[in-house]
Design an enzyme around this catalytic site. Structure first.
Site, PDB file in Angstrom:
ATOM      1  CB  SER A 144      -5.132  59.468  10.882  1.00  0.00           C
ATOM      2  OG  SER A 144      -5.607  59.266   9.604  1.00  0.00           O
ATOM      3  CE1 TYR A 157      -5.972  53.779  11.887  1.00  0.00           C
ATOM      4  CE2 TYR A 157      -6.941  55.677  10.823  1.00  0.00           C
ATOM      5  CZ  TYR A 157      -5.759  55.094  11.311  1.00  0.00           C
ATOM      6  OH  TYR A 157      -4.674  55.533  10.928  1.00  0.00           O
TER       7      TYR A 157
END
Length: 274
Positions: A144, A157
């Protein structure tokens, strides 16, 4: 340019929805056989049916990527179904997490996020890379932009996706000259169901949903870019202009992106009371 993504014997984790489902469908359109692995057997079967409808073949497999033994089972199931080792592995499975700062994020949220988003990819690489090294093929790890931008209130995350980025770069070095192509995908917002994840604070999820509707890309577009880049032998795929800007800004001025992210973080709504 190779055509590794065409006619592939592919394994896709997290194939039950979002980016994983889009990978499975696109690989099927490219004439592939796709093992569609997901924690939810129902959505895995739906994706396998979509792969069949798209012109390929699909097999649904229930799998928790955070459990090493289940990943070994997945590898063996795929090889039996293909009649050969997998030629392309998409380590995509992941969950959303965020909403609280470091020190307030519950440790179980840290552990579950790292178990799925980082250890799931580690397991996929640990299990499949030896086969790929011996027989050739490709591996795509889904990271990501959070892996290099590091937005506030998303530490678990961010750490997981930064780890996936580092793992992919390490693999690329270790597999250089073996005929195995490593690609790491680093998108920004993609229109999926990840913001409804089990480890996202409700207010943060609502804010992320708005941003996703306004700026999110279709998963099919992201997947096509990733597979085409993989066929060209590219390591990094940063498919959106916003992510590329942040990528280069972070390289040119390492302090600029954290400062900008910090200012943005002050605009976010406070988390729901525990």
């Amino acid at each position: 340019m190779t055509r590794r993504s065409f006619g592939a014997a592919a394994v896709v984790t997290g194939a039950g929805s979002g980016i994983g489902r889009a990978f499975a469908a696109e690989l099927a359109r490219r004439g592939g056989r796709v093992v569609c692995a997901d924690l939810d057997p129902t959505t895995a079967k739906e994706t396998a049916a979509l792969a069949e409808a798209a012109g390929g073949r699909g097999l649904a497999v229930e799998c928790d990527v955070s459990v090493e033994a289940q990943m070994w089972d997945l590898c063996e199931t795929a090889e039996r179904w293909f009649g050969e080792p997998a030629t392309l592995v998409i380590n995509n499975a992941g969950i959303g997490a965020g909403g609280r700062v470091v020190g307030e994020t519950p440790l179980p949220d840290w552990r579950r996020t790292l178990d799925v988003n980082l250890w799931g990819v580690i397991h996929g690489c640990h299990v499949f890379v030896p086969w790929l090294r011996e027989h050739g093929g490709g591996i795509v790890n889904v990271a990501s932009a959070a892996g290099f931008v590091h937005p506030p209130r998303m530490a678990a995350y961010n750490v997981a996706k930064a780890g996936v980025l580092a793992l992919s770069r390490t693999l690329a070095a270790e597999l250089a000259g073996t005929g195995v192509t490593v690609t790491v995908l680093c998108p920004t917002f993609v229109r999926t169901n990840i913001v409804s994840g089990e480890r996202i604070d409700a207010r943060a999820a609502r804010a992320a949903s708005v941003l996703m509707r306004l700026t999110g890309a279709a998963p099919e577009r992201i997947v096509t870019a990733a597979l085409d880049a993989h066929d060209r032998g590219r390591l990094h795929v940063v498919p959106r202009a916003d992510a590329r800007l942040l990528w280069w800004l972070g390289r040119l001025s390492p302090t600029a992106v954290p400062r900008a992210a910090g200012l943005l973080g002050r605009l976010l709504p406070p988390p729901d009371p525990a």
